[in-house]
Write an enzyme that holds these catalytic residues in place. Structure first.
Site, PDB file in Angstrom:
ATOM      1  N   CYS A  86     -16.391  12.138  -8.012  1.00 21.25           N
ATOM      2  CA  CYS A  86     -17.655  12.663  -7.470  1.00 21.25           C
ATOM      3  C   CYS A  86     -17.554  14.319  -6.925  1.00 21.25           C
ATOM      4  O   CYS A  86     -17.464  15.007  -7.979  1.00 21.25           O
ATOM      5  CB  CYS A  86     -17.744  11.936  -5.973  1.00 21.25           C
ATOM      6  SG  CYS A  86     -19.687  12.089  -5.441  1.00 21.25           S
ATOM      7  N   HIS A 203     -17.361   5.879  -7.484  1.00 22.63           N
ATOM      8  CA  HIS A 203     -16.482   5.794  -6.802  1.00 22.63           C
ATOM      9  C   HIS A 203     -15.397   4.620  -7.152  1.00 22.63           C
ATOM     10  O   HIS A 203     -15.698   3.543  -6.548  1.00 22.63           O
ATOM     11  CB  HIS A 203     -16.718   5.931  -5.516  1.00 22.63           C
ATOM     12  CG  HIS A 203     -17.606   7.363  -5.192  1.00 22.63           C
ATOM     13  ND1 HIS A 203     -16.606   8.285  -4.374  1.00 22.63           N
ATOM     14  CD2 HIS A 203     -18.543   7.575  -5.016  1.00 22.63           C
ATOM     15  CE1 HIS A 203     -17.430   9.140  -4.154  1.00 22.63           C
ATOM     16  NE2 HIS A 203     -18.662   8.881  -4.569  1.00 22.63           N
ATOM     17  N   GLU A 205     -12.649   4.181  -5.701  1.00 22.71           N
ATOM     18  CA  GLU A 205     -12.031   3.730  -4.636  1.00 22.71           C
ATOM     19  C   GLU A 205     -12.788   2.864  -3.562  1.00 22.71           C
ATOM     20  O   GLU A 205     -12.189   2.133  -2.767  1.00 22.71           O
ATOM     21  CB  GLU A 205     -11.265   4.929  -4.027  1.00 22.71           C
ATOM     22  CG  GLU A 205     -12.674   5.780  -3.389  1.00 22.71           C
ATOM     23  CD  GLU A 205     -13.347   6.685  -3.838  1.00 22.71           C
ATOM     24  OE1 GLU A 205     -13.592   6.646  -5.342  1.00 22.71           O
ATOM     25  OE2 GLU A 205     -14.366   7.475  -3.436  1.00 22.71           O
TER      26      GLU A 205
END
Lengths: 234, 749
Positions: A86, A203, A205
């Protein structure tokens, strides 16, 4: 495998990346403050998402001048793995480790939602645990995520198989309706020509634990682990 | 500079009455100077002093086994075991959001976040409760787009997830949108900080952004009605800088973790004035502040402007003796100003100096505890009986209830709000276990097995019809939403949005709402830990509905056992827990389909509590697969929504319904204390047993599955039969459609 998570003022996914490495991957991880210039001893660097310096001028434009950036460049030049997520991807574009630029979302609105990603190239240190054509469910959350590059750059990216992820529909088709932000040719993530630097808007994560709804992001971190254990020639 | 004279006009311009001015003279023992007058005027504004509401707010129950901090601080605190505590609060930013929607809403988020981390907690998640006039009116679309974008810009940038909330639409909010923001944070008991200035001689330090001319008299602006000239007030709206607040958040949590400070308070409404006087007042001390040392954004600012500025992202803290240098180092690392601007004294005075030259000296308690308190006159509205009468014989029964269901699903107050919440980063910090869209948001607490469920709820229509019952139902519904996530409600915070308190009917409704809420809090075991009162939500004499918004936090000991509102598998049994009421009064159906806001909603709080206990028991035993509160749009809408999982094909269900009075009442009535649950058929008997034990009415409604949502009446005749996918489309496409293909109507004010 020792991970470093680079923290710029305004980074806000730093802690999320840190937790996934520590709690899920169970690998050593440290924060690297933007004013530090020592990235010795790390096997991989993560440039996390967030709003470095508020992104007030242009995303990543001020982060570029942080002392740590020169070290990140040297680390990448030496073949170290660098993952920019990002805002991290936006910074990689600004510092020239990846080609192209980021435009505002076509909707002119911030968008946070799960998207489908088609794996376009599984021969990278970030995707070796995926199969080509596989569809991953990963969330995005950004205001400036419409990847753009000129025709020459785009052709080079395609020729070198540097496009790693494309936005796609449930069936894996790369179609306009599945493009959440107006990115050129639905591009969601690219690597440099050497293959050791990945920038991606989604993302991983945020989807590396069952409780959070998807485990697909973990494949990217596990790929990095596998790459470190058996370094493939990029 | 020439000191401006104090004339009757100056006093009136400061929003002070003659009696209030006389009281100031009496408290000071002399007339105030211009700076002192300004300081009194903001501290005695309705917004800061709660002068009209104070005498009523005392009725809220504020104590309980979990309560660590009740009202009176920057936020409330509840214990959740293992040395941990939740810090939470709600705030309104209604007035600034009407004048400047983006910055008004953004700074609302900034303010509530500071209220949380000033207590020592890292913010976990935000919610918001919004109300606008109908979206067919362009101005309302402009307001809503700006407010949503402002909340998104601030929350996303600072990296605190916005995980849900509620949005309602009604004509009464045309000139007065309501923007209420909520946040909950996590801390340890040994790291709780309060807004107290203790220890004479300790350094008072100013940290964060520099002071500018923005927001002067913002608190006073928020304490007045609006008229045609309100937009001229735009300069009183502050501008937010979420990047600086992110730095401030990290730096504050660092000095707290290192235990370097005695007390801390954010500079919100009334800025330096409020933080100094409240901190001194709570600590029974005084504070001297020297304005020459205050970091400034522009030159030539007068003491008056510095004291009254509402520039954002600033905090005042009192350092522990000998720790000033370490505090400075931490803030320097985050590139923030950190200046000792004064010290704690023992004379009880707020002293303002400029390079040592005395400018003002006011007893701190004169600004806080000795602010006026009003017992405003109360009188029910003249048309109350008319509002409450509902002659159902004159309300036709629709022939096609399927069409009514589709219409209700598309009603903006009920329709899918994804258009809004996809603009909010709702996943940052990877704790969001239930994404927006279910009855309550669920956040896991890192490092523990626990989770917290939270909900914001209010219903102005009910409170307009019967403020006491409406107040009860607002608390009950917010708590019920948290229960539907499988969490035990611990405590509430509330934001009371009303019109002009000088109007007896407004004040009567306020008093009734507070008493109703207090009764519900007692009955449901959820004390009040604080909140916010917003009066003067009135433009050109038209007030909003009395709109209390209730925020509830609940605890899940094991977050993996949380529930969502969505059906899971075909073949599961669908059960209604709670009364089979057929109450149409005050319903969305009556308003949308019949254009009627009539009736008299009521609630049995004992039964409500029993429903909560039953669901928590059943969830604890693992009997339930889903639980969804029956609210706006009644049972039919609840059944449809339960089939709209966040991803994949919607699930239908076949239901048979007993109808005692009329089918529309059974389908769309909004009687309280009802929850639709699903479970595997083998668990039905056990669930029924628990319901009988708990004296909760139990109705087996039908089965999950199929392409269609079908409801049949007592004689087997179909009442509703629609494809679940069609229902979902109607619900999904409404809000984006209103923004992308608006059918314009004039703003009628």
């Amino acid at each position: 495998m020792r991970f470093g998570v680079v923290v710029f003022p305004g980074s806000n996914n730093d802690h999320d990346c840190y937790r996934v490495v520590e709690d899920v991957l169970e690998e050593p991880v440290e924060y690297i403050w933007h004013q530090d210039s020592d990235v010795e001893g790390f096997d991989a660097l993560i440039l996390p998402g967030g709003f470095s310096y508020g992104d007030y001028l242009r995303t990543g434009a001020i982060a570029r001048f942080s002392p740590v950036v020169e070290s990140v460049k040297r680390f990448a030049d030496g073949g170290g793995l660098v993952l920019g997520i990002c805002n991290g991807f936006q910074i990689l574009l600004e510092i020239g480790l990846l080609p192209g630029a980021m435009l505002r979302n076509q909707s002119l609105k911030f968008v946070c939602q799960y998207v489908n990603l088609r794996v376009e190239n599984n021969e990278t240190p970030f995707t070796n645990q995926c199969v080509n054509g596989e569809v991953l469910r990963v969330p995005i959350a950004h205001n400036e995520g419409a990847y753009f590059a000129d025709q020459t750059t785009l052709e080079a990216l395609r020729a070198n198989q540097q496009v790693v992820f494309s936005y796609c529909d449930d069936a894996g088709r790369v179609v306009e309706e599945a493009n959440p932000n107006g990115a050129l040719e639905n591009i969601a993530g690219i690597v440099n020509d050497r293959g050791n630097v990945l920038g991606m808007m989604p993302h991983p994560e945020r989807c590396s634990e069952e409780m959070l709804g998807s485990l697909d992001g973990l494949k990217i971190f596990r790929s990095m682990l596998a790459a470190a254990k058996a370094p493939a020639t990029p | 500079m020439v000191e401006p004279a104090i004339t009757p006009d100056t006093i009136a311009d400061h929003g002070l009455t003659e009696e209030e001015y006389d009281r100031i003279v009496e408290l000071l023992g002399r007339p105030p100077n211009h700076l002192e007058l300004g300081i009194f005027s903001v501290m005695w504004s309705e917004h800061c002093s709660y002068k009209s509401s104070k005498s009523h707010l005392g009725k809220f129950p504020t104590e309980g086994p979990h309560i660590v901090q009740g009202p009176g601080e920057n936020a409330g605190i509840v214990d959740i075991g293992d040395g941990l505590a939740l810090v939470f609060k709600i705030e309104s930013h209604n007035h600034p959001s009407f004048i400047e929607p983006f910055q008004g809403a953004a700074t609302g988020v900034g303010g509530i976040l500071r209220d949380i981390f000033t207590m020592g907690a890292r913010p976990l998640a935000s919610l918001n409760s919004l109300r606008f006039g109908p979206l067919q009116i362009p101005k309302n679309r402009y307001l809503m787009e700006g407010v949503v974008a402002g909340i998104a810009a601030y929350g996303n940038c600072i990296g605190v997830p916005t995980v849900g909330g509620e949005i309602h639409f009604s004509e009464v909010y045309n000139g007065n949108p309501l923007v209420n923001v909520f946040n909950v944070g996590l801390t340890r008991h040994d790291r709780i900080f309060r807004g107290r200035a203790d220890g004479a001689g300790n350094a008072v330090m100013y940290v964060g952004s520099k002071t500018g001319r923005d927001g002067i008299h913002g608190a006073t602006m928020a304490s007045e009605d609006f008229d045609e000239t309100s937009e001229e007030r735009r300069p009183t709206v502050q501008v937010g800088d979420p990047f600086t607040e992110k730095l401030l958040l990290e730096a504050c949590l660092e000095v707290m973790e290192e235990n370097l400070i005695v007390g801390i308070q954010d500079m919100g409404a009334a800025g330096l004035t409020c933080s100094t006087s409240e901190m001194a007042s709570r600590g029974n001390t005084g504070i001297t502040v020297d304005l020459a040392r205050v970091p400034r954004r522009e030159e030539g600012m007068s003491p008056y402007e510095i004291m009254l500025s509402e520039s954002q992202e600033r905090m005042l803290l009192v350092a522990k003796p000998g720790q000033e240098e370490r505090v400075r180092e931490v803030f320097a690392r985050w590139n923030l100003d950190c200046v000792a601007v004064g010290e704690v004294t023992d004379d009880g005075l707020l002293r303002v100096t400029d390079d040592g030259r005395p400018l003002a000296a006011i007893p701190a308690v004169a600004l806080t505890e000795h602010a006026p308190v009003y017992e405003r006159p109360l009188a029910p509205p003249d048309d109350l009986a008319e509002r409450q009468s509902l002659d159902l014989d004159r309300v036709y029964i629709p022939e096609d209830c399927s069409a009514v269901l589709l219409e209700l699903l598309a009603s903006p107050s009920i329709a899918n709000k994804e258009w809004v919440w996809r603009q909010y980063d709702h996943m940052v910090r990877i704790n969001t276990v239930v994404l927006p869209g279910s009855d309550a948001a669920v956040i896991r607490l890192p490092g523990t097995a626990k989770g917290v469920a939270m909900s914001l709820d209010g219903n102005g229509r009910w409170c307009w019809l019967d403020p006491r019952e409406g107040g009860k139902r607002a608390v009950a519904e917010a708590a019920r939403n948290v229960v539907c996530a499988g969490a035990r409600p611990l405590a509430i915070t509330n934001c009371l949005n009303f019109g002009n308190p000088e109007r007896p009917s407004t004040m009567w409704a306020f008093a009734e709402v507070v008493e109703g809420m207090a009764e519900a809090c007692e009955a449901l075991g959820t004390p009040v830990t604080g909140g916010n009162v917003s009066f003067y939500n009135e433009t050109l004499g038209t007030a909003v509905y009395p709109t209390p918004v209730v925020g509830v936090v609940g605890l899940l000991e094991d977050v993996s056992k949380h529930l969502t509102q969505w059906f899971k598998d075909e073949g599961d049994a669908v059960v209604l827990l709670g009364p089979a009421s057929e109450e149409l009064g005050g319903s969305e159906y009556l308003a949308v389909v019949h254009g009627l806001v009539r009736g008299r909603p009521s609630i049995d709080l004992g039964l409500e509590r029993s429903v909560h206990e039953l669901i928590l028991k059943a969830a604890g035993e693992g009997l339930l697969k889903s639980a969804h509160d029956v609210s706006d749009g009644g049972l039919a809408v609840a059944l449809a929504e339960a089939g709209f999982q966040p991803s994949g094909h919607p699930l239908g269900c076949s239901i048979s319904l007993r109808v005692e009075t009329r089918p529309d009442a059974a389908l769309f009535g909004e009687g309280p204390s009802r929850v639709v649950v699903s479970c595997i058929p083998d668990n039905v008997q056990r669930l029924q047993g628990l319901a009988e034990e708990g004296r909760v009415p139990f109705t087996l409604l039908g089965t999950v599955g199929g392409e269609d949502l079908t409801v049949s009446g007592p004689d087997g005749k179909p009442l509703i039969s629609v494809a679940a996918s069609e229902a979902k489309r109607s619900w999904e496409e409404s809000l984006p459609g209103l923004f992308e293909r608006p059918q314009e109507r004039d703003f009628d004010r």
